[in-house]
Design an enzyme around this catalytic site. Structure first.
Site, short mmCIF file in Angstrom:
data_model
loop_
_atom_site.label_atom_id
_atom_site.label_comp_id
_atom_site.label_asym_id
_atom_site.label_seq_id
_atom_site.Cartn_x
_atom_site.Cartn_y
_atom_site.Cartn_z
CB SER A 22 -26.17 -22.06 -3.54
OG SER A 22 -26.75 -21.09 -2.75
N GLY A 23 -26.38 -25.28 -3.44
CA GLY A 23 -26.32 -26.51 -4.25
C GLY A 23 -25.59 -27.62 -3.53
N GLY A 51 -22.20 -19.08 -2.37
CA GLY A 51 -21.19 -19.98 -2.93
C GLY A 51 -21.31 -21.40 -2.40
CG HIS A 88 -30.54 -20.81 -6.09
ND1 HIS A 88 -30.60 -21.56 -4.96
CD2 HIS A 88 -29.35 -20.17 -6.03
CE1 HIS A 88 -29.51 -21.39 -4.23
NE2 HIS A 88 -28.72 -20.55 -4.87
CG ASP A 93 -33.15 -23.88 -4.80
OD1 ASP A 93 -32.79 -24.06 -5.99
OD2 ASP A 93 -32.53 -23.17 -4.00
C1 4AZ Z 1 -26.36 -17.94 -1.34
O1 4AZ Z 1 -26.42 -16.77 -1.67
C2 4AZ Z 1 -26.76 -18.30 0.05
N1 4AZ Z 1 -27.38 -18.53 4.96
C3 4AZ Z 1 -26.70 -19.62 0.45
C4 4AZ Z 1 -27.08 -19.96 1.74
C5 4AZ Z 1 -27.46 -18.99 2.61
C6 4AZ Z 1 -27.51 -17.67 2.24
C7 4AZ Z 1 -27.14 -17.32 0.95
C8 4AZ Z 1 -27.85 -19.40 4.00
O2 4AZ Z 1 -25.96 -18.81 -2.10
#
Ligand code: 4AZ
Length: 836
Positions: free
Chosen positions: A787-788, A785, A639, A693
């Site tokens: 993520s990944g 932020g 994503h 993902d």
């Molecule tokens: C995001 O938006 C995100 N609580 C990543 C992880 C989580 C929520 C949002 C997990 O990148």
């Protein structure tokens, strides 16, 4: 003024003079009997060597005069002199004359103490300030090793020595009358660090003008290494100094680089207001107030580093006023200068009065009165708040300090001592009915009021657990043995929520039976009997069979295609496969640091998670995290690499990857920046469900591993990450839902959560390629932020990539764990695309 160990070097030189080389040459030049001459030569040479050895032994073992330089800083008030402007300039004849008088009087004072007189070298006056005249000085002593403590203790009773000296009958009539004597040893870091540069700046603030001080080179270059700098700040009489930092960005470790602020003009440790290092977010105010019209800022740096430094505004303001009478039904008040630091040597007193017939309820929203050397809540001998005669100090969680009065008045005192300041408090008071302090609410033992429905709901709403004690649990709750009630969906999630394991008992099968991976129950007798009684082979795991095991989803497949029944055999230091292939490619998952087990987000140490990568969109900064799996490949979330109308996230040219990064914006020498050659999102990524993902990124050229850049281990498809096990999340993502991204890489400890428990909590939105981790009570989670980035799972002495940060319902909410891509499901795909 501050230098290193002395004495020893000189003595060493004298001994070296015995080195015998030249003597030998003289012997050779003499024409003499050949062999006899040589023998004499050898004998003399041996004698010289023996003498030298003896001298060295004597020097190090028996001579007791290895001396260390010890510096003390001090200040004292001269009450029979008045301040004149010329005292501000150390080159003026008036300054020099008074300084001579001070040093001669110090010499006379030290001469009265047997411990000090012997070792005293001299003193230098550093500055004078108003009131009558305050003198600031440094005194140097040459102390034999081992005697430091006796000199320290003699110096700590300097004030008594001065008193004695002052009472002397035969005192010269023109001598200085001294009081308020303070002294302390200089910060040892200043003597142990060989600084190559010393700098000193002075500033006298003018009314209605704002001055500025900053580290050298700011903002264009990093501050210089091995440098000690001090800024002496003065204000007009009857004013105090306000120091307001707009930037504060130093190395993280205060034992290397630091800034110290003193309520004095010399570095007297008993007047230190604060010590700082690392990064302070500009969104939080960082201002300090002095108690009088002087302040000293010092900064020390060690070896070369690439940090910007600091910049602060300096101005003079009237002394703070605080306290007073507070009337009415309700109101608020704060410590001086809140939410920034209160000044030292401050005393405030508030008298609260609410209408007759009521009681006063006082609640501290923020309570920050921490100070080194003062344990939270004990004694409160340093800074404190006193309510109804009861003292509070330390750092308290929001809203947990509450006091109620018996009458309609309340006295509140705030006291700060001479050293260390903090951000203070923010309090509110209200009139309450003394007979019913929590109308239509539950009253906690700590006197907080909470909604009645929060009582016995499994959550610690009071903060002191008093709402969860003596509960009759509802039928839909777990009744813990210890009397607590917990929501039923916490049962058998792998986490001890009751605190006594009640919620994790009887989760599997009856006694005598064992629970299979597929939740079937089989007799203990069937364990390791060579027959698959569970149906999924899990009763035949970890039986110590390294060959001849039928391959299944749960067994580990060696390179020779044979299967073994050991759980998680990869890189555990023991070759389990016949061909040893489970111990191949194991240069992964290790860092310089052992990760400490602390729940809650906090700064990592530089190099603690060396596989963590920050993915920047060129020109826009950090967007996502990623993990290093080889010198040229990263794993991230699919994503993160989906195009949107504005940015082509799927294109390698959009991105730059920062490896070895610790602080955003700080491209220290350990940081490597790489462009990308390829971005491969998983072909089955589903943007609606977040299924699959995961994505791979190839760097444009391989990186060389270092202490700060290393890969994480990829788990085999069968690697087991059981519910309840501890894993780590890391990233520069938001530190609260909807909040700002972190500057320093953050880490938090969470646990893997049982899949079916989690799927229920997440309204059945999980696929088999997702796993859950978090803390169901909330407060710890990945966020935007992150993520990944990696979900790192310790196994033996290594970390394995259990998951990729993927999604969640908000961040850190109760009963909403973070959802991660299950990496084991993609081991084959990663191998196919990258060869890793
Ligand atoms: C995001 O938006 C995100 N609580 C990543 C992880 C989580 C929520 C949002 C997990 O990148």
């Amino acid at each position: 003024i501050l230098c290193h160990i002395s004495g020893q070097d000189k003595d060493w030189d004298t001994n070296i003079q015995f080195l015998p080389a030249s003597d030998n040459k003289k012997l050779e030049k003499k024409k003499g009997p050949g062999i006899v001459g040589a023998v004499i030569g050898v004998v003399i040479f041996a004698a010289v060597i023996a003498l030298m050895t003896g001298l060295l032994v004597w020097h190090f073992h028996f001579r007791n005069d290895v001396r260390l330089k010890r510096m003390y800083s001090g200040s004292m008030r001269i009450t029979n002199q008045g301040f004149i402007d010329a005292y501000e300039n150390s080159n003026s004849s008036e300054f020099k004359a008074l300084a001579r008088q001070v040093t001669s009087q110090l010499k006379s004072i030290y001469s009265k103490s047997p411990q000090l007189a012997k070792y005293y070298v001299g003193s230098t006056v550093q500055a004078f300030s108003e009131g009558s005249v305050i003198s600031y000085y440094l005194s140097e002593f040459d102390v034999p090793q081992g005697q430091e403590a006796s000199v320290d203790s003699a110096m700590s009773s300097m004030d008594k020595l001065v008193d004695k000296e002052q009472r002397r009958v035969a005192r010269p009539s023109n001598s200085l009358v001294l009081e308020d004597v303070r002294s302390s040893a200089l910060d040892t870091r200043l003597l142990s660090t060989p600084f190559s540069r010393y700098m000193q700046f002075s500033m006298h603030t003018k009314p209605n003008e704002i001055g500025q001080i900053q580290s050298p080179g700011f903002p264009n270059s990093a501050y210089p290494p091995n440098t000690f700098i001090q800024w002496q700040l003065r204000a007009d009489p009857k004013h105090i100094i306000k120091l307001d930092f707009d930037t504060m960005n130093l190395e993280e470790d205060c034992s290397n680089d630091f800034i110290k602020i003193y309520d004095s003009l010399v570095a007297i440790e008993s007047s230190v207001m604060d010590e700082m290092c690392g990064y302070h977010s500009p969104s939080q105010p960082l201002t300090f107030l002095s108690s009088g019209n002087v302040m000293l800022v010092t900064m020390a740096s060690d070896k070369e580093n690439d940090y910007p430094g600091f910049r602060a505004k300096v101005s003079q303001v009237p002394p703070v006023t605080c306290g007073g009478n507070l009337m009415g039904e309700k109101g608020t008040f704060t410590s001086p200068n809140f939410p920034s630091y209160y000044p030292p040597r401050n005393l405030c007193q508030w008298s609260i009065q609410v209408p007759n017939g009521n009681a006063v309820k006082l609640t501290f929203k923020t309570f920050l009165l921490s100070e080194p050397g003062q344990k939270d809540g004990e004694d409160c001998l340093k800074d404190y708040v006193q309510v109804n005669g009861k003292k509070f100090c330390g750092e308290k969680p929001e809203g947990t300090v509450t006091e109620t009065s018996q009458t309609n008045t309340m006295e509140v005192v705030f006291f700060s001592d001479a050293s260390y300041v903090d951000r203070g408090f923010n309090a509110s008071y209200e009139a309450i009915n003394a007979k019913d302090p929590c109308p239509k609410q539950f009253q906690c033992r700590n006197q907080r009021c909470i909604k009645t429905e929060l009582q016995c709901d499994g959550w610690n709403d009071c903060g002191d657990m008093s709402d969860e004690l003596d509960c009759k649990c509802k039928p839909q709750d777990i009744s813990c043995k210890n009397g607590l009630c917990k929501p039923m969906f916490w049962k058998c999630d792998g986490v001890d929520d009751c605190g006594d394991q009640t919620d994790e008992l009887n989760c599997g099968c009856k006694s005598g039976l064992v629970t299979c991976k597929n939740n079937e129950c089989v007799s203990e007798k069937h364990l390791c009997d060579g027959i698959d009684n569970c149906g999924d082979g899990s009763d035949e795991l970890n039986c110590g069979r390294s060959t001849g095991v039928l391959c299944s989803d749960l067994t580990y497949k060696c390179k020779n295609n044979k299967c073994i029944d050991t759980v998680n055999p990869e890189c555990d230091g023991t070759p389990d496969c016949e061909d040893g292939s489970d111990e191949e490619n194991c240069d992964c998952g290790r860092s310089l640091f052992k990760t400490s087990r602390i729940v809650g987000g906090e700064n990592t140490q530089d190099g603690e998670f060396p596989w963590q990568v920050s993915l920047h969109v060129k020109g826009a900064g950090h967007v996502c995290g990623a993990s290093i799996i080889s010198p040229q490949w990263l794993v991230t979330a699919a994503h993160c690499v989906q195009d949107d109308p504005r940015t082509r996230y799927s294109q390698p040219g959009t991105w730059e990857a920062y490896l070895g990064l610790h602080i955003q914006g700080n491209t220290a020498k350990n940081v490597v920046k790489r462009n990308l050659k390829q971005v491969i999102a998983h072909p089955n990524y589903n943007a609606y469900t977040y299924d699959n993902d995961i994505a791979l990124m190839e760097l444009d050229s391989p990186v060389t591993y270092s202490d700060y850049i290393r890969p994480i281990c990829l788990p085999s498809p069968q690697h087991d990450f059981p519910a309840g096990s501890t894993v780590w999340i890391t990233g520069w993502g938001a530190t609260r839902e909807g909040g700002f991204a972190a500057k320093v890489l953050q880490k938090a400890e969470v646990r893997i959560i049982n899949y079916s428990v989690c799927n229920d909590l997440m309204k059945a939105q999980l696929t088999s390629r997702m796993l859950c981790a978090g803390v169901l009570t909330g407060g710890v989670d990945a966020c935007q932020g992150d993520s990944g980035g990696p979900l790192s799972s310790p196994s033996g002495s290594r970390m394995f990539l259990a998951g990729v940060v993927s999604w969640g319902d908000g961040c850190a909410r109760r009963n909403k764990p973070g959802i991660y891509t299950t990496v084991t499901k993609f081991r084959g795909w990663v191998k196919e695309k990258t060869g890793v």
